[in-house]
Design a protein around this motif. Structure first.
Motif, PDB file in Angstrom:
ATOM      1  N   GLY A  66       0.658  -1.196   0.128  1.00 23.74           N
ATOM      2  CA  GLY A  66      -0.148  -0.135   0.056  1.00 23.74           C
ATOM      3  C   GLY A  66       0.666   1.212  -0.012  1.00 23.74           C
ATOM      4  N   GLU A  88       5.037   6.985   0.447  1.00 22.64           N
ATOM      5  CA  GLU A  88       3.924   7.635   0.975  1.00 22.64           C
ATOM      6  C   GLU A  88       3.030   6.721   1.116  1.00 22.64           C
ATOM      7  OE1 GLU A  88       1.340  11.535  -0.658  1.00 22.64           O
ATOM      8  OE2 GLU A  88       1.858   9.874  -2.122  1.00 22.64           O
ATOM      9  N   ASP A  89       2.019   7.105   2.454  1.00 22.03           N
ATOM     10  CA  ASP A  89       0.900   6.036   2.878  1.00 22.03           C
ATOM     11  C   ASP A  89      -0.054   7.171   2.828  1.00 22.03           C
ATOM     12  OD1 ASP A  89      -0.595   3.997   3.248  1.00 22.03           O
ATOM     13  OD2 ASP A  89       0.246   3.699   5.138  1.00 22.03           O
ATOM     14  N   VAL A  90      -1.141   6.804   2.138  1.00 20.07           N
ATOM     15  CA  VAL A  90      -2.301   7.897   2.212  1.00 20.07           C
ATOM     16  C   VAL A  90      -3.212   7.409   3.387  1.00 20.07           C
ATOM     17  CG1 VAL A  90      -2.199   8.744   0.078  1.00 20.07           C
ATOM     18  CG2 VAL A  90      -3.730   6.397   0.664  1.00 20.07           C
ATOM     19  N   THR A  91      -3.003   6.513   4.066  1.00 20.38           N
ATOM     20  CA  THR A  91      -3.987   5.754   4.928  1.00 20.38           C
ATOM     21  C   THR A  91      -3.501   5.985   6.505  1.00 20.38           C
ATOM     22  OG1 THR A  91      -2.605   3.699   5.349  1.00 20.38           O
ATOM     23  CG2 THR A  91      -4.570   3.535   3.877  1.00 20.38           C
ATOM     24  N   VAL A  92      -2.432   6.811   6.613  1.00 24.21           N
ATOM     25  CA  VAL A  92      -1.677   7.300   7.798  1.00 24.21           C
ATOM     26  C   VAL A  92      -2.479   8.190   8.378  1.00 24.21           C
ATOM     27  CG1 VAL A  92       0.391   7.872   9.061  1.00 24.21           C
ATOM     28  CG2 VAL A  92       0.567   6.192   7.368  1.00 24.21           C
ATOM     29  N   PRO A  93      -3.169   8.274   9.697  1.00 20.30           N
ATOM     30  CA  PRO A  93      -3.948   9.448  10.121  1.00 20.30           C
ATOM     31  C   PRO A  93      -3.007  10.416  10.836  1.00 20.30           C
ATOM     32  CG  PRO A  93      -4.222   7.363  11.635  1.00 20.30           C
ATOM     33  CD  PRO A  93      -3.285   7.132  10.661  1.00 20.30           C
TER      34      PRO A  93
END
Length: 189
Positions: A66, A88-93
């Motif tokens: 991912g 880059e990980d877009v799921t990191v809050p």
């Protein structure tokens, strides 16, 4: 005869300008690839980079599922070439801390000249003096280097041990800083 003198002057001027340009344009020993690298460009021990081709690499840890590779930077250091990938990980809050600082969970740190740091609990960490310990070796290597003619192959060979010794000192300092940070973190828990 006047033309030959003018050509010689122009050549000297261009040579000086070329050296000046090289120093100004290439102050770092790195090359960045800002375009995203596709996952299919990473195959086993190889990475495919634009305009360079396939390069063999040692992947120290697997790239998580991912994650997207944003950039790649090739850096030359004294002991070889390194490639660093930014992911880059877009799921990191975004994380906000719920801990309220109090005197029980807070420590004060005073950086000093005689000791590396002193905490508010009177814990003192000494300066490891990595550079001082390797000064004798550096002195000998730099003396050896200074006796070589500029631009010669022997000088290029003599530069490498000096650079590796400086790199070792830098790595020792970095290791000490990481271990000190972990020690402070563990002591507070």
């Amino acid at each position: 005869m006047e033309n030959i003198g003018a050509i010689a002057k122009q050549a000297d001027r261009l040579r000086h300008r070329w050296n000046k340009i090289n120093r100004e344009v290439y102050p770092y020993h790195s090359l960045a690839f800002p375009d995203p690298i596709k996952p299919e460009h990473l195959t086993g021990k190889f990475i495919q980079l634009p305009k360079i081709g396939k390069l063999k690499m040692i992947l120290h840890r697997p790239i998580p599922e991912g994650f997207k590779i944003k950039t790649a930077t090739i850096t030359r250091i004294a002991d070889g070439y390194y490639i660093s990938l930014s992911l880059e990980d877009v799921t990191v809050p975004s994380v906000t801390s719920d801990v309220i600082p109090t005197s029980d969970n807070t420590v004060g740190i005073d950086m000093g000249l005689k000791s590396f740091l002193v905490t508010s609990d009177n814990q003192e960490i000494e300066i490891p003096q990595h550079y001082r310990k390797s000064e004798k070796k550096l002195k000998r290597l730099q003396r050896h280097l200074s006796r070589k003619n500029k631009g010669s192959n022997r000088r290029k060979k003599a530069i490498k041990p000096v650079a590796k010794t400086h790199l070792k000192v830098a790595n020792q300092r970095k290791d000490f800083h990481y271990k000190t940070a972990i020690l402070l973190y563990v002591c507070q828990k």
